[in-house]
Design a protein around this motif. Structure first.
Motif, PDB file in Angstrom:
ATOM      1  N   TYR A 137       4.257  -2.333   6.266  1.00  0.00           N
ATOM      2  CA  TYR A 137       4.573  -1.131   5.521  1.00  0.00           C
ATOM      3  C   TYR A 137       3.694   0.053   5.536  1.00  0.00           C
ATOM      4  N   LEU A 138       4.065   1.129   6.024  1.00  0.00           N
ATOM      5  CA  LEU A 138       3.432   2.531   6.048  1.00  0.00           C
ATOM      6  C   LEU A 138       3.735   3.269   4.883  1.00  0.00           C
ATOM      7  N   HIS A 139       2.691   3.980   4.053  1.00  0.00           N
ATOM      8  CA  HIS A 139       3.017   4.493   3.041  1.00  0.00           C
ATOM      9  C   HIS A 139       3.470   5.842   3.316  1.00  0.00           C
ATOM     10  N   GLY A 140       3.970   6.780   2.587  1.00  0.00           N
ATOM     11  CA  GLY A 140       4.272   8.473   2.667  1.00  0.00           C
ATOM     12  C   GLY A 140       3.276   9.059   2.264  1.00  0.00           C
ATOM     13  N   TRP A 187       1.257  12.294   5.753  1.00  0.00           N
ATOM     14  CA  TRP A 187      -0.015  12.383   6.432  1.00  0.00           C
ATOM     15  C   TRP A 187      -1.238  12.558   5.724  1.00  0.00           C
ATOM     16  N   ALA A 223      -1.939   2.941   0.203  1.00  0.00           N
ATOM     17  CA  ALA A 223      -1.387   1.652  -0.049  1.00  0.00           C
ATOM     18  C   ALA A 223      -1.779   1.019  -1.253  1.00  0.00           C
ATOM     19  N   TYR A 276       3.601   1.378  -4.556  1.00  0.00           N
ATOM     20  CA  TYR A 276       3.438   0.624  -3.065  1.00  0.00           C
ATOM     21  C   TYR A 276       3.208  -0.763  -3.411  1.00  0.00           C
ATOM     22  N   SER A 312       0.262  -3.823   4.212  1.00  0.00           N
ATOM     23  CA  SER A 312       0.253  -2.486   3.892  1.00  0.00           C
ATOM     24  C   SER A 312      -0.813  -1.945   4.241  1.00  0.00           C
ATOM     25  N   TYR A 334      -4.093   3.868   6.426  1.00  0.00           N
ATOM     26  CA  TYR A 334      -4.636   4.569   7.547  1.00  0.00           C
ATOM     27  C   TYR A 334      -5.323   5.910   7.296  1.00  0.00           C
ATOM     28  N   VAL A 364      -2.608   2.976  12.718  1.00  0.00           N
ATOM     29  CA  VAL A 364      -1.613   2.217  12.294  1.00  0.00           C
ATOM     30  C   VAL A 364      -1.459   1.274  13.552  1.00  0.00           C
ATOM     31  N   GLY A 399       8.562   2.078   6.446  1.00  0.00           N
ATOM     32  CA  GLY A 399       7.842   3.308   5.863  1.00  0.00           C
ATOM     33  C   GLY A 399       8.819   4.308   5.384  1.00  0.00           C
ATOM     34  N   GLY A 442       5.488   7.863   6.352  1.00  0.00           N
ATOM     35  CA  GLY A 442       5.269   6.346   6.834  1.00  0.00           C
ATOM     36  C   GLY A 442       6.603   6.244   7.590  1.00  0.00           C
TER      37      GLY A 442
END
Length: 428
Positions: free
Chosen positions: A134-137, A140, A145, A150, A167, A170, A185, A212, A216
């Protein structure tokens, strides 16, 4: 008028009472005035289709206040815009800990910080589990995480799917511009896909998804594409789940950008700011993107991949007319290269790069500047033969998927999470 001695004795108290009444009247008037001004500031037009409108207004009031504070601080040279906006992340920050259902560890995958969530109860001997990366919003630039929503989502996914969730934490812009967040990532994912690491977490290499929300979702789509093109990569994804993803930076005047220019929680100006800060700290790009005049001759040849008159169903066109973004002869530059890099704008890959992608779940919301990005990607994936489940929320707004924790818990957010997890159950 004659006043008796007894009356004269009570005169000071009478005057005090009159004075207090006058003061109370002034206080009441000030209170009413403050209430009116507050209501004027809090109230924004919200479409009738959106549920819990007043809760959204109050929630958005906080976001707008923070945006104004960030702009003011930036203008005075006190603190950078995104430094102030990070307050959102700080307020939501939590410490992920293990409980009786979920075992949580903080790890480093090839130099990239990740949080790994596993079922506390080990399965039967030799039983392999599904996994979700999972890639959080946060455009950027914001997010973590370790934010409460999340953390909650990861725990729900673990328990409902008996899965492992990775999670990824980045690095963020503006200190770390594109492509650093993407490369973080990608390194983390490739590390996780090593045989020894998958065995450590008892993960079935054939049942891994990437997912994501917002930025994400952008990273998740780009990762899925990059893995397919990596000749050295043997493990491939089974699924990708993209939640109101950001998919392109070439045309920032699509119908959804126009329709939802001032909508909570992501007004157009903020989304454009995220794009600009992702690429560079040079404000020239920000002003050009706000005017949708940031394309060069180099990026012009890619506009066919974001032509919404072709890629959007008629129902999403609304009353808007297409006007191709103007092109400027800027010459070769880093910015021109970044604008057309599919790792930043996954919508820009040719059809041949889409055909081998894993099945996809794409969530879009009607009242979201990013709506058309997701819908156009759905169109292109389907044209390339990819199995796509598109769930469009006609009463949805940007960020709703993460609004599941008090005091910003929305019924639509809970429905979104339930439908997302249900899709993963059925397809992973």
């Amino acid at each position: 008028m004659l006043i008796s001695r007894a009356d004269s004795a009570s005169l000071p108290s009478y005057r005090a009472a009159v004075f207090l009444c006058k003061m109370r009247s002034k206080d009441i008037l000030l209170l009413l005035l403050a209430g009116v001004l507050t209501a004027y500031y809090v109230y924004i037009p919200i479409p009738d289709e959106i549920e819990e409108k007043w809760k959204l207004m109050i929630t958005d009031c906080f976001f707008r206040s923070l945006i104004h504070l960030a702009e003011f601080s930036d203008l005075l040279g006190l603190k950078d815009y995104m430094w102030v906006m990070m307050l959102i992340t700080v307020l939501e920050r939590t410490v992920p800990v293990s409980d009786k259902h979920v075992h949580v560890t903080e790890e480093v995958f090839d130099g990239v910080q990740v949080i790994v969530y596993e079922p506390s109860q080990q399965g039967g001997d030799g039983e392999l589990r599904r996994a979700v990366i999972y890639l959080h919003g946060g455009g950027w630039c914001l997010g973590s995480a370790m934010m409460g929503p999340y953390d909650l989502l990861s725990r729900q996914t673990v328990q409902e799917l008996n899965a492992v969730v990775v999670s990824v934490e980045y690095r963020l812009a503006p200190p770390h511009h594109f492509p650093i967040p993407f490369l973080d990532v990608y390194r983390g994912v490739k590390h996780f896909f090593q045989g020894a690491v998958l065995a450590r977490y008892r993960v079935d290499a054939r049942r891994v998804a990437v997912s994501g929300d917002s930025a994400g979702g952008n990273l998740a789509a780009a990762i899925a594409q990059q893995l397919q093109q990596d000749a050295e990569q043997s493990v491939q994804l089974k699924a990708q789940a993209l939640l109101y993803p950001v998919m392109q930076a070439l045309d920032l005047n699509t119908p959804s950008y126009q329709q939802n220019e001032h909508m909570p929680i992501l007004p157009k100006k903020l989304m454009v700011r995220f794009w600009s800060e992702y690429f560079t700290s040079d404000r020239t790009l920000l002003h050009a993107m706000l005017a949708n005049s940031h394309n060069s001759l180099q990026s012009g040849r890619m506009l066919k991949y974001v032509n919404w008159t072709v890629l959007l169903p008629e129902s999403f066109h609304g009353p808007y007319n297409y006007s191709a973004p103007p092109l400027a002869n800027r010459g070769p530059s880093y910015m021109g290269t970044a604008l057309t890099d599919p790792r930043a704008s996954p919508l820009l890959v040719p059809d041949t790069a889409l055909r081998a992608l894993p099945k996809a779940y794409v969530l879009t919301s009607e009242y979201d500047v990013l709506r058309d990005d997701g819908v156009m990607y759905v169109t292109r994936l389907r044209q390339a033969g990819v199995d796509v489940t598109h769930q469009h929320y006609t009463s949805g707004f940007h960020g709703a998927f993460m609004f599941t924790v008090w005091p910003t818990d929305f019924q639509i957010g809970r429905r979104m999470v339930w439908n997302y997890i249900h899709w993963l159950k059925e397809n992973l």
